[in-house]
Scaffold this active site. Sequence first.
Site, short mmCIF file in Angstrom:
data_model
loop_
_atom_site.label_atom_id
_atom_site.label_comp_id
_atom_site.label_asym_id
_atom_site.label_seq_id
_atom_site.Cartn_x
_atom_site.Cartn_y
_atom_site.Cartn_z
N ASN B 103 4.68 64.25 33.14
CA ASN B 103 5.85 64.48 34.00
C ASN B 103 5.46 65.12 35.31
O ASN B 103 6.20 65.84 35.92
CB ASN B 103 6.84 65.36 33.26
CG ASN B 103 7.24 64.72 31.95
OD1 ASN B 103 7.87 63.68 31.95
ND2 ASN B 103 6.83 65.32 30.85
N CYS B 104 4.24 64.82 35.73
CA CYS B 104 3.73 65.39 36.96
C CYS B 104 4.10 64.46 38.10
O CYS B 104 3.58 63.36 38.20
CB CYS B 104 2.22 65.53 36.85
SG CYS B 104 1.57 66.74 37.97
#
Lengths: 131, 105, 97
Positions: B103-104
């Site tokens: 989820n970067c």
Amino acid sequence: MASDTPKASGQAEPPRLLLVTRSPPYGSSLARSALDTALAAAAFDMAPALLFLDHGVLQLLPQQEGAASETRSHGKVLDSLPLYDIDRIYVDAAALLHFGLQDMPLPAAAEVVDSTGIRALLEGCDHILSF
Amino acid sequence: MLGADAFDTEGFLRHLKDWSPAVAEQIASDEGIALDEAHWEIIYLLRDYYTEFDSSPAMRPLVKYCAAKLGADKGKSMYLLSLFPGSPARLGSKIAGLPKPENCL
Amino acid sequence: MILHTLNASPGSTAFDHCLAQVAADDGLLLMGNAVYAALANAPALARLRATGARLHVLEDDARTAGVTPQMSEDVLAIDFDAFVALSEQHARQVAWF
């Protein structure tokens, strides 16, 4: 995800997002998808509320050992929710009873809700995503 | 030195167990970073995070985790950016031998 | 004597159909999402006991799910070797999923 757009108000306030997760943690990828969506939304400053419904409450069992099935522990990833500022967690009371888990320790932020409370949650958000 | 097949197409280690401090040096060198004490502190913190949460952190949780474990001075984006320029969660995880944070953004 | 391998969560139709067919001299093995029926306080456990069948759970699946720490003592945790042995002891095996 449908063509969700932020509220048309033009204001900075992000839409209130509710994720409904009804699947057990293993055996399909649905629970993991719900969690990944929650973390991604949080990264967009849209920390969602999470509603664990039906079989979804099984995701909250403590001491899951992902290594026993060479998978990641769903429970451990859930432990990271506070670090993503996801602190609205709701748990289906009837489902806890159904699985005999009414005495299970829940995450600190969790609130147990009945059918009326679930209805209020559904009404109190802008977008609902079901998994 | 690990061979190229130990890494995925983006340079992340395929298997956690292949990691060692020497491998970290190798990855960091490829990224143009010379590791010092401050880097190592974050690298081991990232590995602790992975052990605790079975996932690599995005930026926000990494900052909070640093603040909780190392104190407010180090729990800041600017501090992490000074050590791992660009995307600290992604780059730090890479050097720590963790999977790419999902989820970067 | 039939060995029933049950891989469906308590509350599913597969779970109910399986229980309707289990006889007292049968064996029952919980695996996958059926392992939650082995929780000591699970209402489903009372239904499993009522069948009179010998109750087993696949140990790796129970540990993965976090069921092991709260598991009923009436259910025997087995590994894959024991699963094979169990299969050999029963002339027929039926999978519910």
